[in-house]
Design a protein around this motif. Sequence first.
Motif, PDB file in Angstrom:
ATOM      1  N   VAL A  77       0.274   7.391  -4.627  1.00 35.29           N
ATOM      2  CA  VAL A  77       0.484   7.869  -5.998  1.00 35.29           C
ATOM      3  C   VAL A  77       0.162   6.755  -6.994  1.00 35.29           C
ATOM      4  N   SER A  78       0.630   5.537  -6.712  1.00 29.49           N
ATOM      5  CA  SER A  78       0.333   4.407  -7.593  1.00 29.49           C
ATOM      6  C   SER A  78      -1.167   4.182  -7.707  1.00 29.49           C
ATOM      7  N   THR A  79      -1.872   4.369  -6.592  1.00 28.90           N
ATOM      8  CA  THR A  79      -3.325   4.198  -6.586  1.00 28.90           C
ATOM      9  C   THR A  79      -4.008   5.277  -7.411  1.00 28.90           C
ATOM     10  N   VAL A  89     -13.201   6.176  -4.905  1.00 31.00           N
ATOM     11  CA  VAL A  89     -13.283   4.922  -5.670  1.00 31.00           C
ATOM     12  C   VAL A  89     -13.036   3.772  -4.703  1.00 31.00           C
ATOM     13  N   ALA A  90     -13.970   2.827  -4.650  1.00 27.36           N
ATOM     14  CA  ALA A  90     -13.883   1.749  -3.666  1.00 27.36           C
ATOM     15  C   ALA A  90     -12.767   0.760  -3.983  1.00 27.36           C
ATOM     16  N   SER A 137     -12.124  -6.607   2.304  1.00 29.71           N
ATOM     17  CA  SER A 137     -12.460  -5.483   1.421  1.00 29.71           C
ATOM     18  C   SER A 137     -11.210  -5.074   0.672  1.00 29.71           C
ATOM     19  N   PRO A 138     -11.359  -4.379  -0.456  1.00 31.98           N
ATOM     20  CA  PRO A 138     -10.210  -4.089  -1.323  1.00 31.98           C
ATOM     21  C   PRO A 138      -9.203  -3.139  -0.700  1.00 31.98           C
ATOM     22  N   ILE A 139      -7.939  -3.450  -0.915  1.00 28.94           N
ATOM     23  CA  ILE A 139      -6.857  -2.520  -0.644  1.00 28.94           C
ATOM     24  C   ILE A 139      -5.702  -2.890  -1.583  1.00 28.94           C
ATOM     25  N   SER A 155     -11.039  -7.503   7.685  1.00 27.50           N
ATOM     26  CA  SER A 155     -10.768  -6.090   7.399  1.00 27.50           C
ATOM     27  C   SER A 155     -10.131  -5.967   6.020  1.00 27.50           C
ATOM     28  N   GLY A 156      -9.859  -4.724   5.643  1.00 29.67           N
ATOM     29  CA  GLY A 156      -9.147  -4.466   4.402  1.00 29.67           C
ATOM     30  C   GLY A 156      -7.765  -3.926   4.651  1.00 29.67           C
TER      31      GLY A 156
END
Length: 287
Positions: free
Chosen positions: A16-18, A66-67, A186-188, A213-214
């Motif tokens: 939800v925050s994302t 969205v990346a 990678s983004p997380i 990894s992400g």
Amino acid sequence: MKVQLDCVHCYLKQVVSTMKRTDLDEDTQYQILYRLMEEIKGLDNSNTPAYNSSVILKSAYEMIGVADPYKSAKRESNDAALSFYPELSELLSRSQDRLKDALKIAVAGNVIDLGIYRDFDIGSAISQVMDEGFSADCSEQFKSELDSTDSVLIIGDNAGEIVFDRMLVEELRRLGKSVTYVVKSSPILNDATMEDAEYVGMTDLAKVIETGSGHLGVSIDDISDEFRKALENASVIISKGQANFESLEGIDWISQKTFFLLKIKCEEVALVSGLKFNSMVFLRKSI
């Protein structure tokens, strides 16, 4: 640390925050949540909370399309943290125990966790830890072990927080230690990547490597050869943040040489660590 019942709702809270950082309409957000609820049913509860959160977040990122939903927020966090840098540098220059105060500054940055908090107060976190100190304090043991090594491995956590870690790295370098600093590949959420390390100047001070990894925390079966070798060869490790604690506290060959530097942000981690919720700690796990 294995998944606890309270971890399950946190998977969805992070999603939800994302989604709130995207332009998805509300109906689409609901549909994504419902699909993820089905996926949560199939998760292995013997995994760590960080691993299962990563699985759900990666699925959410694919559905959202969205990346890096936190890209602008990470830059804002870095800039906000950098604004404190001159003041904190001055504080360290007057310190009677520079290393311990650098550790306090580094843990204050752990409040910058957009997966858990919608907002945060960096200044308040700095004041809290400077005034109250660590609830669990292994800094003297850390200093002792530091005397017998010329290098430290730091497993980083969030953007913004990485600025305060930089101040710790500067102090370790002043003491003649070389530092390897680890970021995500990678983004997380708002976890720090190589882009953040370059932006805040960490790459000028330390050898910066990626996890491979992400995943949130460290997914030990999905890390780069470079990171695995760094873990194996390290004699002293600092692990930043809660997800890294969740991932590593149960892996004896890593945790026996690791100091965990974090703010305890949930009751389940408090139970596992035996420490108070919302406290800031520099913890060495007993094996």
